[in-house]
Write a protein that holds these residues in place. Structure first.
Motif, PDB file in Angstrom:
ATOM      1  N   MET A  28      46.253  23.684  39.186  1.00 13.01           N
ATOM      2  CA  MET A  28      45.932  25.073  38.948  1.00 13.01           C
ATOM      3  C   MET A  28      44.683  25.473  39.734  1.00 13.01           C
ATOM      4  O   MET A  28      44.654  26.521  40.331  1.00 13.01           O
ATOM      5  CB  MET A  28      45.730  25.279  37.444  1.00 13.01           C
ATOM      6  N   LEU A  29      43.661  24.620  39.701  1.00  8.35           N
ATOM      7  CA  LEU A  29      42.425  24.925  40.415  1.00  8.35           C
ATOM      8  C   LEU A  29      42.653  24.959  41.921  1.00  8.35           C
ATOM      9  O   LEU A  29      42.027  25.750  42.628  1.00  8.35           O
ATOM     10  CB  LEU A  29      41.350  23.895  40.052  1.00  8.35           C
ATOM     11  N   LYS A  30      43.593  24.125  42.383  1.00  7.34           N
ATOM     12  CA  LYS A  30      43.908  24.081  43.808  1.00  7.34           C
ATOM     13  C   LYS A  30      44.519  25.403  44.278  1.00  7.34           C
ATOM     14  O   LYS A  30      44.323  25.807  45.415  1.00  7.34           O
ATOM     15  CB  LYS A  30      44.895  22.938  44.057  1.00  7.34           C
ATOM     16  N   LYS A  31      45.246  26.080  43.398  1.00  6.70           N
ATOM     17  CA  LYS A  31      45.820  27.377  43.729  1.00  6.70           C
ATOM     18  C   LYS A  31      44.829  28.505  43.487  1.00  6.70           C
ATOM     19  O   LYS A  31      44.871  29.530  44.151  1.00  6.70           O
ATOM     20  CB  LYS A  31      47.067  27.641  42.882  1.00  6.70           C
ATOM     21  N   LEU A  32      43.937  28.316  42.518  1.00  3.33           N
ATOM     22  CA  LEU A  32      43.036  29.396  42.121  1.00  3.33           C
ATOM     23  C   LEU A  32      41.951  29.675  43.159  1.00  3.33           C
ATOM     24  O   LEU A  32      41.664  30.834  43.456  1.00  3.33           O
ATOM     25  CB  LEU A  32      42.393  29.065  40.778  1.00  3.33           C
ATOM     26  N   LEU A  33      41.368  28.637  43.720  1.00  6.60           N
ATOM     27  CA  LEU A  33      40.243  28.832  44.634  1.00  6.60           C
ATOM     28  C   LEU A  33      40.599  29.627  45.892  1.00  6.60           C
ATOM     29  O   LEU A  33      39.874  30.566  46.241  1.00  6.60           O
ATOM     30  CB  LEU A  33      39.612  27.489  44.986  1.00  6.60           C
ATOM     31  N   PRO A  34      41.686  29.316  46.598  1.00  2.18           N
ATOM     32  CA  PRO A  34      42.010  30.149  47.769  1.00  2.18           C
ATOM     33  C   PRO A  34      42.335  31.591  47.386  1.00  2.18           C
ATOM     34  O   PRO A  34      41.935  32.523  48.087  1.00  2.18           O
ATOM     35  CB  PRO A  34      43.238  29.476  48.373  1.00  2.18           C
ATOM     36  N   ARG A  35      43.023  31.778  46.282  1.00  2.00           N
ATOM     37  CA  ARG A  35      43.369  33.133  45.856  1.00  2.00           C
ATOM     38  C   ARG A  35      42.139  33.904  45.412  1.00  2.00           C
ATOM     39  O   ARG A  35      42.043  35.107  45.627  1.00  2.00           O
ATOM     40  CB  ARG A  35      44.404  33.094  44.746  1.00  2.00           C
ATOM     41  N   LEU A  36      41.194  33.210  44.809  1.00  2.00           N
ATOM     42  CA  LEU A  36      39.941  33.848  44.420  1.00  2.00           C
ATOM     43  C   LEU A  36      39.158  34.261  45.665  1.00  2.00           C
ATOM     44  O   LEU A  36      38.557  35.340  45.691  1.00  2.00           O
ATOM     45  CB  LEU A  36      39.130  32.894  43.554  1.00  2.00           C
ATOM     46  N   GLY A  37      39.188  33.432  46.682  1.00  2.15           N
ATOM     47  CA  GLY A  37      38.542  33.781  47.945  1.00  2.15           C
ATOM     48  C   GLY A  37      39.180  34.999  48.594  1.00  2.15           C
ATOM     49  O   GLY A  37      38.486  35.888  49.085  1.00  2.15           O
ATOM     50  N   VAL A  38      40.500  35.042  48.590  1.00  2.01           N
ATOM     51  CA  VAL A  38      41.210  36.189  49.155  1.00  2.01           C
ATOM     52  C   VAL A  38      40.879  37.450  48.352  1.00  2.01           C
ATOM     53  O   VAL A  38      40.657  38.517  48.927  1.00  2.01           O
ATOM     54  CB  VAL A  38      42.735  35.928  49.177  1.00  2.01           C
ATOM     55  N   SER A  39      40.806  37.319  47.047  1.00  2.00           N
ATOM     56  CA  SER A  39      40.475  38.473  46.210  1.00  2.00           C
ATOM     57  C   SER A  39      39.069  38.987  46.504  1.00  2.00           C
ATOM     58  O   SER A  39      38.836  40.194  46.534  1.00  2.00           O
ATOM     59  CB  SER A  39      40.596  38.123  44.733  1.00  2.00           C
ATOM     60  N   CYS A  40      38.131  38.073  46.712  1.00  2.00           N
ATOM     61  CA  CYS A  40      36.760  38.487  47.032  1.00  2.00           C
ATOM     62  C   CYS A  40      36.706  39.224  48.373  1.00  2.00           C
ATOM     63  O   CYS A  40      36.027  40.245  48.500  1.00  2.00           O
ATOM     64  CB  CYS A  40      35.836  37.286  47.047  1.00  2.00           C
ATOM     65  N   VAL A  41      37.426  38.714  49.352  1.00  2.00           N
ATOM     66  CA  VAL A  41      37.458  39.378  50.657  1.00  2.00           C
ATOM     67  C   VAL A  41      38.101  40.752  50.534  1.00  2.00           C
ATOM     68  O   VAL A  41      37.604  41.742  51.093  1.00  2.00           O
ATOM     69  CB  VAL A  41      38.207  38.499  51.685  1.00  2.00           C
ATOM     70  N   LEU A  42      39.196  40.842  49.800  1.00  2.00           N
ATOM     71  CA  LEU A  42      39.856  42.128  49.619  1.00  2.00           C
ATOM     72  C   LEU A  42      38.991  43.100  48.837  1.00  2.00           C
ATOM     73  O   LEU A  42      38.992  44.304  49.106  1.00  2.00           O
ATOM     74  CB  LEU A  42      41.194  41.936  48.907  1.00  2.00           C
ATOM     75  N   LEU A  43      38.236  42.600  47.874  1.00  2.00           N
ATOM     76  CA  LEU A  43      37.368  43.459  47.076  1.00  2.00           C
ATOM     77  C   LEU A  43      36.276  44.075  47.934  1.00  2.00           C
ATOM     78  O   LEU A  43      35.824  45.182  47.666  1.00  2.00           O
ATOM     79  CB  LEU A  43      36.768  42.665  45.924  1.00  2.00           C
ATOM     80  N   VAL A  44      35.879  43.385  48.983  1.00  2.00           N
ATOM     81  CA  VAL A  44      34.859  43.929  49.884  1.00  2.00           C
ATOM     82  C   VAL A  44      35.484  44.855  50.925  1.00  2.00           C
ATOM     83  O   VAL A  44      34.954  45.923  51.210  1.00  2.00           O
ATOM     84  CB  VAL A  44      34.097  42.775  50.573  1.00  2.00           C
ATOM     85  N   THR A  45      36.615  44.463  51.491  1.00  2.00           N
ATOM     86  CA  THR A  45      37.163  45.206  52.624  1.00  2.00           C
ATOM     87  C   THR A  45      38.021  46.412  52.231  1.00  2.00           C
ATOM     88  O   THR A  45      38.003  47.421  52.939  1.00  2.00           O
ATOM     89  CB  THR A  45      37.993  44.298  53.525  1.00  2.00           C
ATOM     90  N   LEU A  46      38.761  46.334  51.142  1.00  2.00           N
ATOM     91  CA  LEU A  46      39.652  47.446  50.797  1.00  2.00           C
ATOM     92  C   LEU A  46      38.909  48.749  50.487  1.00  2.00           C
ATOM     93  O   LEU A  46      39.334  49.806  50.962  1.00  2.00           O
ATOM     94  CB  LEU A  46      40.560  47.057  49.627  1.00  2.00           C
ATOM     95  N   PRO A  47      37.820  48.742  49.716  1.00  2.00           N
ATOM     96  CA  PRO A  47      37.109  50.017  49.505  1.00  2.00           C
ATOM     97  C   PRO A  47      36.538  50.588  50.805  1.00  2.00           C
ATOM     98  O   PRO A  47      36.566  51.811  51.002  1.00  2.00           O
ATOM     99  CB  PRO A  47      35.989  49.651  48.533  1.00  2.00           C
ATOM    100  N   LEU A  48      36.043  49.738  51.690  1.00  2.00           N
ATOM    101  CA  LEU A  48      35.531  50.232  52.966  1.00  2.00           C
ATOM    102  C   LEU A  48      36.644  50.853  53.803  1.00  2.00           C
ATOM    103  O   LEU A  48      36.464  51.904  54.417  1.00  2.00           O
ATOM    104  CB  LEU A  48      34.865  49.095  53.738  1.00  2.00           C
ATOM    105  N   MET A  49      37.797  50.191  53.813  1.00  2.00           N
ATOM    106  CA  MET A  49      38.930  50.714  54.564  1.00  2.00           C
ATOM    107  C   MET A  49      39.427  52.025  53.960  1.00  2.00           C
ATOM    108  O   MET A  49      39.781  52.957  54.683  1.00  2.00           O
ATOM    109  CB  MET A  49      40.057  49.681  54.589  1.00  2.00           C
ATOM    110  N   ALA A  50      39.429  52.113  52.642  1.00  2.00           N
ATOM    111  CA  ALA A  50      39.864  53.347  51.985  1.00  2.00           C
ATOM    112  C   ALA A  50      38.907  54.491  52.296  1.00  2.00           C
ATOM    113  O   ALA A  50      39.347  55.617  52.558  1.00  2.00           O
ATOM    114  CB  ALA A  50      39.960  53.131  50.480  1.00  2.00           C
ATOM    115  N   ASP A  51      37.605  54.223  52.297  1.00  2.00           N
ATOM    116  CA  ASP A  51      36.633  55.259  52.645  1.00  2.00           C
ATOM    117  C   ASP A  51      36.814  55.742  54.072  1.00  2.00           C
ATOM    118  O   ASP A  51      36.726  56.941  54.351  1.00  2.00           O
ATOM    119  CB  ASP A  51      35.207  54.739  52.453  1.00  2.00           C
TER     120      ASP A  51
END
Length: 61
Positions: free
Chosen positions: A1-24
């Motif tokens: 479970m942790l092996k799947k969680l860490l990459p997805r958490l990283g992707v979520s963090c990147v998306l959380l930073v980039t998606l609002p900027l792209m939307a603006d």
């Protein structure tokens, strides 16, 4: 479970930073009314959570 969680958490963090900027940028480029800025912010936060939430898609409660 942790092996799947860490990459997805990283992707979520990147998306959380980039998606609002792209939307603006898209809102300012297309000159969309400001009310849609809030809608885009909410949608980008939900979109950033999807990689992590998809882990629990097939789990049994």
């Amino acid at each position: 479970m942790l092996k799947k969680l860490l990459p997805r958490l990283g992707v979520s963090c990147v998306l959380l930073v980039t998606l609002p900027l792209m939307a603006d940028e898209a809102i300012s480029y297309f000159e969309i009314p400001h009310i849609f800025g809030g809608v885009a912010a909410i949608a980008s936060c939900i979109g950033a959570c999807l990689p992590v939430l998809s882990i629990f898609q097939n789990s049994e409660s």
